[in-house]
Design a protein around this motif. Sequence first.
Motif, PDB file in Angstrom:
ATOM      1  N   LEU A  91       0.808  -1.207   0.000  1.00  0.00           N
ATOM      2  CA  LEU A  91       0.000   0.000   0.000  1.00  0.00           C
ATOM      3  C   LEU A  91       0.846   1.263   0.000  1.00  0.00           C
ATOM      4  N   GLU A  92       0.520   2.144  -0.930  1.00  0.00           N
ATOM      5  CA  GLU A  92       1.121   3.472  -0.933  1.00  0.00           C
ATOM      6  C   GLU A  92       0.308   4.318   0.052  1.00  0.00           C
ATOM      7  N   ILE A  93       1.004   4.933   1.023  1.00  0.00           N
ATOM      8  CA  ILE A  93       0.315   5.681   2.070  1.00  0.00           C
ATOM      9  C   ILE A  93       0.748   7.146   2.027  1.00  0.00           C
ATOM     10  N   ASP A  94      -0.204   8.040   1.940  1.00  0.00           N
ATOM     11  CA  ASP A  94       0.116   9.462   2.004  1.00  0.00           C
ATOM     12  C   ASP A  94       0.858   9.741   3.308  1.00  0.00           C
ATOM     13  N   GLU A  95       1.917  10.545   3.208  1.00  0.00           N
ATOM     14  CA  GLU A  95       2.793  10.750   4.380  1.00  0.00           C
ATOM     15  C   GLU A  95       2.088  11.422   5.551  1.00  0.00           C
ATOM     16  N   ARG A  96       0.995  12.146   5.281  1.00  0.00           N
ATOM     17  CA  ARG A  96       0.258  12.775   6.377  1.00  0.00           C
ATOM     18  C   ARG A  96      -0.860  11.883   6.905  1.00  0.00           C
ATOM     19  N   TYR A  97      -1.109  10.753   6.235  1.00  0.00           N
ATOM     20  CA  TYR A  97      -2.199   9.858   6.652  1.00  0.00           C
ATOM     21  C   TYR A  97      -1.706   8.590   7.318  1.00  0.00           C
ATOM     22  N   PHE A  98      -0.384   8.422   7.380  1.00  0.00           N
ATOM     23  CA  PHE A  98       0.151   7.229   8.057  1.00  0.00           C
ATOM     24  C   PHE A  98      -0.382   7.165   9.477  1.00  0.00           C
ATOM     25  N   LYS A  99      -0.451   8.314  10.138  1.00  0.00           N
ATOM     26  CA  LYS A  99      -0.899   8.345  11.534  1.00  0.00           C
ATOM     27  C   LYS A  99      -2.338   7.834  11.686  1.00  0.00           C
ATOM     28  N   LYS A 100      -3.161   8.098  10.691  1.00  0.00           N
ATOM     29  CA  LYS A 100      -4.560   7.651  10.765  1.00  0.00           C
ATOM     30  C   LYS A 100      -4.681   6.183  10.385  1.00  0.00           C
ATOM     31  N   ILE A 101      -3.998   5.825   9.295  1.00  0.00           N
ATOM     32  CA  ILE A 101      -4.177   4.482   8.742  1.00  0.00           C
ATOM     33  C   ILE A 101      -3.538   3.425   9.646  1.00  0.00           C
ATOM     34  N   SER A 102      -2.386   3.779  10.249  1.00  0.00           N
ATOM     35  CA  SER A 102      -1.698   2.784  11.081  1.00  0.00           C
ATOM     36  C   SER A 102      -2.492   2.457  12.347  1.00  0.00           C
ATOM     37  N   LYS A 103      -3.523   3.229  12.632  1.00  0.00           N
ATOM     38  CA  LYS A 103      -4.364   2.907  13.793  1.00  0.00           C
ATOM     39  C   LYS A 103      -5.218   1.666  13.549  1.00  0.00           C
ATOM     40  N   PHE A 104      -5.593   1.441  12.300  1.00  0.00           N
ATOM     41  CA  PHE A 104      -6.435   0.254  12.044  1.00  0.00           C
ATOM     42  C   PHE A 104      -5.747  -0.806  11.191  1.00  0.00           C
ATOM     43  N   LEU A 105      -4.634  -0.457  10.573  1.00  0.00           N
ATOM     44  CA  LEU A 105      -3.912  -1.450   9.767  1.00  0.00           C
ATOM     45  C   LEU A 105      -2.420  -1.216   9.995  1.00  0.00           C
ATOM     46  N   LYS A 106      -1.768  -2.218  10.593  1.00  0.00           N
ATOM     47  CA  LYS A 106      -0.341  -2.036  10.900  1.00  0.00           C
ATOM     48  C   LYS A 106       0.515  -2.747   9.873  1.00  0.00           C
ATOM     49  N   PRO A 107       1.508  -2.052   9.334  1.00  0.00           N
ATOM     50  CA  PRO A 107       2.380  -2.727   8.382  1.00  0.00           C
ATOM     51  C   PRO A 107       3.432  -3.578   9.108  1.00  0.00           C
ATOM     52  N   ASN A 108       3.825  -4.696   8.489  1.00  0.00           N
ATOM     53  CA  ASN A 108       4.991  -5.434   8.999  1.00  0.00           C
ATOM     54  C   ASN A 108       6.257  -4.732   8.519  1.00  0.00           C
ATOM     55  N   TYR A 109       6.163  -4.175   7.311  1.00  0.00           N
ATOM     56  CA  TYR A 109       7.306  -3.466   6.732  1.00  0.00           C
ATOM     57  C   TYR A 109       6.875  -2.042   6.383  1.00  0.00           C
ATOM     58  N   LEU A 110       7.702  -1.088   6.749  1.00  0.00           N
ATOM     59  CA  LEU A 110       7.408   0.305   6.432  1.00  0.00           C
ATOM     60  C   LEU A 110       8.585   0.893   5.655  1.00  0.00           C
ATOM     61  N   ILE A 111       8.330   1.220   4.388  1.00  0.00           N
ATOM     62  CA  ILE A 111       9.375   1.799   3.532  1.00  0.00           C
ATOM     63  C   ILE A 111       9.231   3.322   3.556  1.00  0.00           C
ATOM     64  N   ILE A 112      10.314   4.031   3.914  1.00  0.00           N
ATOM     65  CA  ILE A 112      10.289   5.497   3.826  1.00  0.00           C
ATOM     66  C   ILE A 112      11.465   5.896   2.944  1.00  0.00           C
ATOM     67  N   ASN A 113      11.146   6.410   1.780  1.00  0.00           N
ATOM     68  CA  ASN A 113      12.181   6.654   0.759  1.00  0.00           C
ATOM     69  C   ASN A 113      12.833   8.022   0.913  1.00  0.00           C
ATOM     70  N   ASN A 114      12.049   9.049   1.169  1.00  0.00           N
ATOM     71  CA  ASN A 114      12.611  10.385   1.391  1.00  0.00           C
ATOM     72  C   ASN A 114      11.529  11.294   1.955  1.00  0.00           C
ATOM     73  N   ILE A 115      11.943  12.371   2.570  1.00  0.00           N
ATOM     74  CA  ILE A 115      11.015  13.431   2.983  1.00  0.00           C
ATOM     75  C   ILE A 115      11.682  14.732   2.578  1.00  0.00           C
ATOM     76  N   SER A 116      10.991  15.522   1.793  1.00  0.00           N
ATOM     77  CA  SER A 116      11.589  16.801   1.414  1.00  0.00           C
ATOM     78  C   SER A 116      10.505  17.845   1.246  1.00  0.00           C
ATOM     79  N   ARG A 117      10.921  19.033   0.857  1.00  0.00           N
ATOM     80  CA  ARG A 117       9.997  20.160   0.712  1.00  0.00           C
ATOM     81  C   ARG A 117       8.890  19.796  -0.262  1.00  0.00           C
ATOM     82  N   ASP A 118       7.653  19.966   0.161  1.00  0.00           N
ATOM     83  CA  ASP A 118       6.531  19.603  -0.689  1.00  0.00           C
ATOM     84  C   ASP A 118       5.255  20.233  -0.144  1.00  0.00           C
ATOM     85  N   GLN A 119       4.514  20.902  -0.998  1.00  0.00           N
ATOM     86  CA  GLN A 119       3.201  21.468  -0.650  1.00  0.00           C
ATOM     87  C   GLN A 119       3.158  22.145   0.722  1.00  0.00           C
ATOM     88  N   PRO A 120       3.931  23.196   0.929  1.00  0.00           N
ATOM     89  CA  PRO A 120       3.994  23.832   2.255  1.00  0.00           C
ATOM     90  C   PRO A 120       2.636  24.252   2.833  1.00  0.00           C
TER      91      PRO A 120
END
Lengths: 440, 228
Positions: free
Chosen positions: A108-137
Amino acid sequence: MNAIIIIITKLISKILNLLNRGSSFPGYIALKLNKNIKYYFKPPKTTIFVTGTNGKSSISAMLTNIYTQNGLKVGNNSNGSNLENGILTCLIQNSNIFGKLKVDILVLEIDERYFKKISKFLKPNYLIINNISRDQPPRNGHFDIVFNDISNHITKDMHLILNSDDPIITKFGLNHQGKTTYYGLEKTKNSYLENKNILFDLIYCPKCNTRLIFNYFHFGNIGNYKCPKCDFKRPTPNYEAKLINDYSFKIKDEIIKMENKAFYNVYNLLVSYGTARLTGLTKKQTVNSLNKIIINVDRIKTYQLDDKLFTILISKNENCASYNQSLNYINKQNKKITIVIGFTNISRRYTHRDLSWLWDINFESLNKDLIQEIICVGPFAYDIATRLKYANFNEEQIIICKDSKKLLNYVKNSKQKHIYSLICFQLEIILKKQLKELQK
Amino acid sequence: MITIAHLYYDLLNLYGENGNIIVLKRTLKEQGIKVNLKLLSLEDDFNFNEYDFVYIGTGTENNQLIALNHLKKYTKDIKKYIEEKKVFLATGNSIEMFGKSIDNIKGLNIFKYNVESLSNRLVTETLLKNDNFTLIGFQNQSKNIINNPEPWFTVLKGDQLNTSINYNNFYGTYLIGPLLVRNPHFLEFLVKQTIINKNKSFKFKKFNLKLDYLAYNNFLNTFYKDLQ
């Protein structure tokens, strides 16, 4: 009750599919009928989340492709959205009426601001985080907020798969109680040394605030770093890529081809390789399937207009890492070109007119030997033109075209044969329509 | 020669703040003036006697506090610099550092205001007006000044609390990013002020800001026709 909701929303989903409408509507309806339905699902043995600023869609598409090629049944949200409703839609589509997922693996592709909501009801065994940078301030505020949103909801039962070359990403590993796997890229012929004018998202050690030393940069804030004072440094990657040329790289002895030679694509392929291996595929299975993937390059399209070739690159506003990659692509052309830059709205998500991001983008890097003229289009044409003036283009080279309808006429009468445009999604639709009419 | 100090260029540069330095440098050079740009940060010593223009921009909440902690030792020097009527521009949340406090953390205490965290981040387009300037810009902040005795501007659009400061040649505003690019009349004003501070009889050439003014006027006429 939940079983009935699933039957209804599955039906809605089937109808929408028949109409060729990928959507997050079934998830929306399910939540309206019972807001607790999200806790009803029983996930398969393996659930993988992919989150971060850039690369989410590509990585989850690659992983889905690899697993499918190897006979696994995969649940994936590429047709819907990466927000809560999209994830629920994916769960509904892939479960039986008792909420049990009928797939071997969820990617599942998860929006970086929605991980907090989604992980409450579905927990990943593996969490891939590729990068975080300036985006949509206006939406995200800044990268620290995105980092904290994710970090605060990581639990020790999640196996983190992290990009070792991005110091913001390796911060996730600092206090993680569970497993962590790193992937990174060795120094390449294109690596460069520190330059004082680079825009950094993180340049001071997150542990002791000393300025980090970078041995080299790949791009932006990505490279090989260490703190001169404490033990914070680029972790040794478990999976490390060595670039062979623009079209391939090696992981130990395995050679991976790159269809799309854009540099960041190494990371997408590399993390897909590492994740597939971690989840039990063999080297051979992984490499064979990776090398069969044909990457969808629909961000770049070329049209013929009389004797001219008009190439459209979709550019992400407010995301300088992504935008700068498009500028790099333009700089690689070996001919004289005209470029078109513009957008109707800054974002598809909101109406804010924040133009600050134009100054985070490295327009100075544009190759002035290639570029003969730049046409600025849309309601912000003058703002773009001003930015380009300060990126050292002559004012005579900058053409203002506020009305995008006049753009193609200008291009038709211009001497230049090759036109590259960096435009937003909405402008692309308008231009495509005009191009089709003119071709008639 | 004019010396520009860009304070915490690598920590407080969140929303295209570099743009201010680029236009400032170019506009000064077009007046025939040599520019010495100092990019300064945590590991440098600051010497305010050397500077003719000081700029400080927006940062993450974390970086703002790191910078504040470092800047405190220069409080006296900054006060002196401001009293000498030298030009200082602070944009975005950097203006918070110059007040009495940011939540429960002590500020530089140069101005008598306090700063408090907001429950939600404040994100807004802004139009400011006073007798001399109409400024366009954008705000994106997590805190706000709560008791500014003399705001520098009236808010025509945006957050009504928008609190800006002007004292001598210290100009502070919550507007983020390339403020000087988007408001060429203000850029002209600051450049003139900076040059006059050094040479009262300087003969100014005409400013070459045609595109900048077109962008400014176009934005105002397109989006704020009714507010002007």
